[in-house]
Design a protein around this motif. Sequence first.
Motif, PDB file in Angstrom:
ATOM      1  N   GLU A 119       4.993   0.368   9.947  1.00 13.03           N
ATOM      2  CA  GLU A 119       3.712  -0.184   9.504  1.00 13.03           C
ATOM      3  C   GLU A 119       2.980  -0.856  10.655  1.00 13.03           C
ATOM      4  N   PHE A 120       3.707  -1.558  11.506  1.00 11.65           N
ATOM      5  CA  PHE A 120       3.074  -2.226  12.633  1.00 11.65           C
ATOM      6  C   PHE A 120       2.452  -1.209  13.584  1.00 11.65           C
ATOM      7  N   ALA A 121       3.156  -0.101  13.838  1.00 12.10           N
ATOM      8  CA  ALA A 121       2.615   0.936  14.724  1.00 12.10           C
ATOM      9  C   ALA A 121       1.339   1.532  14.148  1.00 12.10           C
ATOM     10  N   LEU A 143      -2.512   1.119  15.783  1.00 14.37           N
ATOM     11  CA  LEU A 143      -3.341   2.275  16.127  1.00 14.37           C
ATOM     12  C   LEU A 143      -4.586   2.353  15.245  1.00 14.37           C
ATOM     13  N   GLY A 144      -4.425   2.105  13.941  1.00 19.91           N
ATOM     14  CA  GLY A 144      -5.557   2.201  13.032  1.00 19.91           C
ATOM     15  C   GLY A 144      -6.617   1.161  13.303  1.00 19.91           C
ATOM     16  N   CYS A 145      -6.205  -0.101  13.491  1.00 17.62           N
ATOM     17  CA  CYS A 145      -7.173  -1.167  13.757  1.00 17.62           C
ATOM     18  C   CYS A 145      -7.827  -0.987  15.114  1.00 17.62           C
ATOM     19  N   ALA A 185       4.696 -10.406  14.422  1.00 18.29           N
ATOM     20  CA  ALA A 185       3.880  -9.568  13.542  1.00 18.29           C
ATOM     21  C   ALA A 185       4.620  -8.272  13.214  1.00 18.29           C
ATOM     22  N   GLU A 186       5.257  -7.671  14.215  1.00 12.31           N
ATOM     23  CA  GLU A 186       6.015  -6.442  13.978  1.00 12.31           C
ATOM     24  C   GLU A 186       7.191  -6.686  13.052  1.00 12.31           C
ATOM     25  N   GLU A 187       7.891  -7.788  13.248  1.00 11.14           N
ATOM     26  CA  GLU A 187       9.034  -8.089  12.399  1.00 11.14           C
ATOM     27  C   GLU A 187       8.604  -8.293  10.947  1.00 11.14           C
ATOM     28  N   ARG A 188       7.480  -8.930  10.755  1.00 14.33           N
ATOM     29  CA  ARG A 188       7.004  -9.163   9.387  1.00 14.33           C
ATOM     30  C   ARG A 188       6.533  -7.873   8.726  1.00 14.33           C
ATOM     31  N   GLY A 195     -11.814  -6.056  15.668  1.00 15.92           N
ATOM     32  CA  GLY A 195     -10.365  -5.932  15.591  1.00 15.92           C
ATOM     33  C   GLY A 195      -9.722  -7.160  14.984  1.00 15.92           C
ATOM     34  N   PHE A 196     -10.140  -8.342  15.425  1.00 14.37           N
ATOM     35  CA  PHE A 196      -9.571  -9.592  14.909  1.00 14.37           C
ATOM     36  C   PHE A 196      -9.826  -9.712  13.412  1.00 14.37           C
ATOM     37  N   ALA A 197     -11.061  -9.478  12.985  1.00 14.27           N
ATOM     38  CA  ALA A 197     -11.414  -9.593  11.571  1.00 14.27           C
ATOM     39  C   ALA A 197     -10.666  -8.562  10.732  1.00 14.27           C
ATOM     40  N   THR A 198     -10.532  -7.338  11.251  1.00  9.75           N
ATOM     41  CA  THR A 198      -9.821  -6.293  10.524  1.00  9.75           C
ATOM     42  C   THR A 198      -8.351  -6.644  10.354  1.00  9.75           C
ATOM     43  N   GLY A 199      -7.725  -7.155  11.414  1.00 10.60           N
ATOM     44  CA  GLY A 199      -6.326  -7.544  11.329  1.00 10.60           C
ATOM     45  C   GLY A 199      -6.097  -8.671  10.347  1.00 10.60           C
ATOM     46  N   PHE A 200      -6.960  -9.669  10.376  1.00  8.91           N
ATOM     47  CA  PHE A 200      -6.830 -10.799   9.451  1.00  8.91           C
ATOM     48  C   PHE A 200      -6.993 -10.338   8.010  1.00  8.91           C
ATOM     49  N   LEU A 201      -8.018  -9.527   7.747  1.00  7.30           N
ATOM     50  CA  LEU A 201      -8.272  -9.058   6.390  1.00  7.30           C
ATOM     51  C   LEU A 201      -7.172  -8.130   5.898  1.00  7.30           C
ATOM     52  N   TYR A 202      -6.611  -7.322   6.806  1.00  5.90           N
ATOM     53  CA  TYR A 202      -5.506  -6.448   6.418  1.00  5.90           C
ATOM     54  C   TYR A 202      -4.310  -7.285   5.969  1.00  5.90           C
ATOM     55  N   ALA A 203      -3.942  -8.283   6.748  1.00  5.40           N
ATOM     56  CA  ALA A 203      -2.797  -9.124   6.393  1.00  5.40           C
ATOM     57  C   ALA A 203      -3.045  -9.854   5.074  1.00  5.40           C
TER      58      ALA A 203
END
Length: 245
Positions: free
Chosen positions: A116-118, A122-124, A108-111, A214-222
Amino acid sequence: MIDRRSAAGRLLRAATSGGPPVTYALIALCCAVFVISPLSGFVPVSGGADALLAAQAGYFERWGVIPSELWDGSAHAVLAPFTALFVHGSWLHLLGNMLFLYVFGAMAEERMGHTEFALFYLGCGYLALLAYAAAHATSDQTLVGASGAISAVLGAFLYLFPRARVTSLFPFLLFLPLRFPAWMVLIFWFVLQWLAAEGAGSGPGVAYLAHVVGFATGFLYAWGRYGRGARVKSPATATEGESQP
């Protein structure tokens, strides 16, 4: 149009060569914070068991999120969801969270890129803890842990790498190490969190709601940030997948 084979190859080479610095830094920071806390057993507390319990309670109140105090507008209330991301309640709590971050954070960090990953992490994580606190606004029970942020990493991973495979241990399969598609493992995890949140009752306990948010926010962000063209659909293997629980 993205070249899926070359993208998967770049991700694997990058993850296995130098490692993801933000992921490793987050793991190191969480571990260091726990080791110097009164929860680890390494910091002597004089006065016996009562003094130790008092020190632990004070530690949580200082660095964790207390929902009933989160809305007073103080600087401590604003910063509490950030500091709480690096505080854990036990060795098991810490190691479980760090293992999931270790397994899924690298790709995820590499992508996303390191910065942005940091910010994403923190934001999510902040939003997940805030959502839990809002749902239990009158509670005085302290909330700590990186679970909301790590759940966001899992959600983003599911969207970005739907065909990655990890080695997993399921208790109902006698803990045999079997390889499953990452999407199957993560959706199974998400359903368990959702069911646990539904059955948690009105009072706070384990922050299952923070996991779900958190899971839903991460999925929707991506999904919103990268769109369909960024998904790596070749059967890439999660770089640390051999250790996946």
